[in-house]
Every structure is written in C-alpha cells, then in structure tokens.
Design a protein around this motif. Sequence first.
Motif, short mmCIF file in Angstrom:
data_model
loop_
_atom_site.label_atom_id
_atom_site.label_comp_id
_atom_site.label_asym_id
_atom_site.label_seq_id
_atom_site.Cartn_x
_atom_site.Cartn_y
_atom_site.Cartn_z
N ALA A 160 -6.66 -9.61 -5.55
CA ALA A 160 -5.76 -8.72 -4.81
C ALA A 160 -6.17 -8.70 -3.34
N PRO A 161 -5.21 -8.66 -2.45
CA PRO A 161 -5.54 -8.61 -1.02
C PRO A 161 -6.19 -7.28 -0.66
N VAL A 162 -7.06 -7.31 0.31
CA VAL A 162 -7.74 -6.10 0.78
C VAL A 162 -6.85 -5.44 1.81
N ARG A 163 -6.52 -4.18 1.59
CA ARG A 163 -5.68 -3.45 2.53
C ARG A 163 -6.54 -2.50 3.34
N ARG A 164 -6.28 -2.48 4.61
CA ARG A 164 -7.00 -1.56 5.48
C ARG A 164 -6.28 -0.22 5.51
N GLN A 165 -7.08 0.84 5.52
CA GLN A 165 -6.48 2.17 5.59
C GLN A 165 -6.14 2.49 7.04
N GLU A 166 -4.94 2.97 7.23
CA GLU A 166 -4.55 3.36 8.58
C GLU A 166 -5.02 4.78 8.85
#
Length: 52
Positions: free
Chosen positions: A45-51
């Motif tokens: 799964a791609p790593v998503r950055r928290q905004e």
Amino acid sequence: MSVCTQCGEHVGAGERFCNGCGTPTGARPVPEPTRAVGEHEAHPAPVRRQEE
C-alpha cells in the motif's frame, strides 16, 4: 534405480549424471518450490502523508 546406457553403472533416481562415467542421464532437475505471494506482498500500500 536405472542403469547407465554407456557403462552399465547403477544410477539413482533423479541423478542427472552417471557416477561411473559422467554421462548425462536425461533426468530433469527438480525445481525449487515457489512461495505463494499474497496481494499485499506483491503490491504494498502506498504511504500517505498526513496533512496538517
């Protein structure tokens, strides 16, 4: 157990060459078992950055 066609030496099952004279026996190598790869291992799964 079979016999070498060139020298008559006994050849074990699965042996690729005669131990007596080195003649190829025609036996195919047994492939290594492959490990099943799960969907999550094949495509992480791609790593998503928290905004903020």
